[in-house]
Design a protein around this motif. Structure first.
Motif, short mmCIF file in Angstrom:
data_model
loop_
_atom_site.label_atom_id
_atom_site.label_comp_id
_atom_site.label_asym_id
_atom_site.label_seq_id
_atom_site.Cartn_x
_atom_site.Cartn_y
_atom_site.Cartn_z
N ILE A 13 34.56 37.84 42.00
CA ILE A 13 33.80 38.44 40.89
C ILE A 13 33.31 39.85 41.25
CG2 ILE A 13 31.81 38.21 39.35
CD1 ILE A 13 32.01 35.22 39.56
N GLY A 14 32.30 39.94 42.14
CA GLY A 14 31.72 41.24 42.47
C GLY A 14 32.74 42.18 43.11
N GLY A 15 32.91 43.37 42.54
CA GLY A 15 33.88 44.32 43.05
C GLY A 15 35.26 44.13 42.46
N VAL A 16 35.45 43.07 41.68
CA VAL A 16 36.74 42.81 41.02
C VAL A 16 36.51 42.69 39.52
CG1 VAL A 16 38.73 41.27 40.86
CG2 VAL A 16 37.67 41.69 43.09
N LEU A 17 35.95 41.56 39.09
CA LEU A 17 35.64 41.41 37.66
C LEU A 17 34.42 42.21 37.26
CD1 LEU A 17 36.20 37.55 37.31
CD2 LEU A 17 37.84 39.40 36.88
N GLU A 18 33.54 42.43 38.22
CA GLU A 18 32.34 43.26 38.00
C GLU A 18 32.48 44.55 38.80
OE1 GLU A 18 29.18 39.53 37.59
OE2 GLU A 18 29.34 40.65 39.45
N LEU A 19 32.14 45.65 38.18
CA LEU A 19 32.14 46.94 38.88
C LEU A 19 30.80 47.10 39.59
CD1 LEU A 19 33.80 49.16 36.12
CD2 LEU A 19 34.89 48.06 38.11
N VAL A 20 30.79 46.74 40.85
CA VAL A 20 29.58 46.80 41.67
C VAL A 20 30.01 46.83 43.12
CG1 VAL A 20 29.37 44.26 41.71
CG2 VAL A 20 27.35 45.68 42.11
N ASP A 21 29.26 47.57 43.94
CA ASP A 21 29.56 47.66 45.37
C ASP A 21 28.66 46.69 46.11
OD1 ASP A 21 30.01 48.27 48.00
OD2 ASP A 21 29.93 50.43 47.74
N GLY B 36 26.24 44.31 37.99
CA GLY B 36 26.87 45.58 37.63
C GLY B 36 27.33 45.57 36.18
N THR B 37 28.52 46.10 35.96
CA THR B 37 29.12 46.10 34.62
C THR B 37 30.51 45.47 34.68
OG1 THR B 37 30.05 48.32 34.96
CG2 THR B 37 27.87 48.18 33.92
N GLY B 38 30.99 45.00 33.56
CA GLY B 38 32.29 44.35 33.53
C GLY B 38 33.43 45.34 33.74
N ASN B 39 34.45 44.89 34.45
CA ASN B 39 35.66 45.70 34.66
C ASN B 39 36.54 45.51 33.42
OD1 ASN B 39 38.06 46.89 35.48
ND2 ASN B 39 38.03 45.97 37.54
N THR B 40 36.26 46.30 32.41
CA THR B 40 36.89 46.08 31.10
C THR B 40 38.40 46.23 31.14
OG1 THR B 40 36.42 48.39 30.52
CG2 THR B 40 34.83 46.73 29.81
N GLU B 41 38.91 47.15 31.95
CA GLU B 41 40.36 47.34 32.05
C GLU B 41 41.02 46.10 32.62
OE1 GLU B 41 43.58 50.58 33.79
OE2 GLU B 41 41.66 50.34 34.83
N GLU C 61 25.90 35.22 35.10
CA GLU C 61 27.18 35.86 34.83
C GLU C 61 27.84 35.30 33.58
OE1 GLU C 61 28.49 37.51 39.17
OE2 GLU C 61 28.70 35.34 38.86
N GLU C 62 27.59 34.04 33.29
CA GLU C 62 28.10 33.48 32.03
C GLU C 62 27.43 34.16 30.84
OE1 GLU C 62 30.37 31.19 29.46
OE2 GLU C 62 30.59 31.53 31.61
N ARG C 63 26.14 34.38 30.94
CA ARG C 63 25.41 35.03 29.85
C ARG C 63 25.93 36.44 29.60
NH1 ARG C 63 21.19 38.47 29.27
NH2 ARG C 63 20.77 38.63 31.50
N ARG C 64 26.25 37.15 30.66
CA ARG C 64 26.66 38.55 30.53
C ARG C 64 28.15 38.69 30.18
NH1 ARG C 64 23.05 42.29 33.85
NH2 ARG C 64 21.23 41.01 34.34
N PHE C 65 29.00 37.86 30.78
CA PHE C 65 30.44 38.08 30.69
C PHE C 65 31.23 36.92 30.09
CE2 PHE C 65 28.92 40.44 34.52
CZ PHE C 65 29.03 41.72 33.99
N GLY C 66 30.60 35.78 29.85
CA GLY C 66 31.32 34.65 29.27
C GLY C 66 32.53 34.24 30.08
N LEU C 67 32.36 34.11 31.40
CA LEU C 67 33.50 33.87 32.28
C LEU C 67 34.23 32.56 31.98
CD1 LEU C 67 32.00 35.02 35.72
CD2 LEU C 67 33.43 36.34 34.13
#
Length: 208
Positions: free
Chosen positions: A11-19, A92-97, A125-131
């Motif tokens: 998730i983090g750094g892949v599906l989410e843009l966050v370091d 972070g934010t979702g990796n929309t691409e 993360e479910e609330r934010r991105f509906g994984l």
């Protein structure tokens, strides 16, 4: 009928843009300064705080945040703000691409997640991105009881996928996690660029 392949995502750094290598230090330092503590005093308090292991145990969140508040000497209102700030930094934010590409995959592959995590991550993360709309199962370290790159993290995920290692392709932004997957026979790609990751997934699917 050929066996369906699995694409397994961090998730983090892949599906989410966050370091994930930098935000925790920045977040702790931000709240250390808010509490008026020197770096030395903060480290001394942290060393004796006995914070519960929220990354490999469930049901630890409330104890963790209570202990953090006591450690920093801040009130419950500040702890609530700190907690919200934590999740903003964590997610972070979702990796929309990449999400747009993943939306095209269910016709060709099963999708799942294997992520190091902390108690509360599933709900946040479910609330934010509906994984759960795309991925099943979602294997979190705080629920599995083990972090990547421990081999058991991958083996427990494979059990939940009911899959062999050769059926699975793994995407992660840490080389040690990719190496851990390879150690149990799972191929993967190190996430650095969406186009490279997408090409690697396509190569894996074509080779099936």
């Amino acid at each position: 009928m050929p066996e369906r392949p699995w694409i397994l995502f961090d998730i983090g750094g892949v599906l989410e843009l966050v370091d994930d290598d930098t935000w925790p230090h920045q977040w702790w330092d931000r709240w250390r300064r808010h509490a008026g503590l020197s770096a030395e005093e903060f480290e001394a308090r942290l060393a004796v705080a006995d914070l519960p292991p929220i990354d490999i145990e469930t049901g630890t969140g409330e104890r963790f945040w209570g202990a953090v508040g006591r450690m920093l000497g801040i009130d419950t209102d500040d702890v609530a703000v700190m907690r919200a700030d934590f999740w903003d930094a964590y997610c972070g934010t979702g990796n929309t691409e990449l999400f747009a590409y993943i939306e095209t995959l269910p016709a060709r592959a099963n999708l799942a997640i294997l992520s190091n995590s902390v108690d509360g991550a599933r709900e946040e993360e479910e609330r934010r991105f509906g994984l759960s709309r795309l991925f099943d199962p979602i294997c979190y370290s705080h629920e599995q009881g083990v972090n990547k790159p421990d081999p058991q993290a991958y083996l427990r995920a494979l059990e939940r996928l009911n899959a062999r290692p050769d059926q699975v392709f793994f995407v992660d932004d840490h080389s040690e996690a990719i190496d851990g997957a390879a150690a149990v026979g799972i191929r993967g790609v190190l996430q650095r660029d969406n186009a490279v990751t997408i090409a690697a997934i396509e190569d894996f699917l074509v080779s099936r």
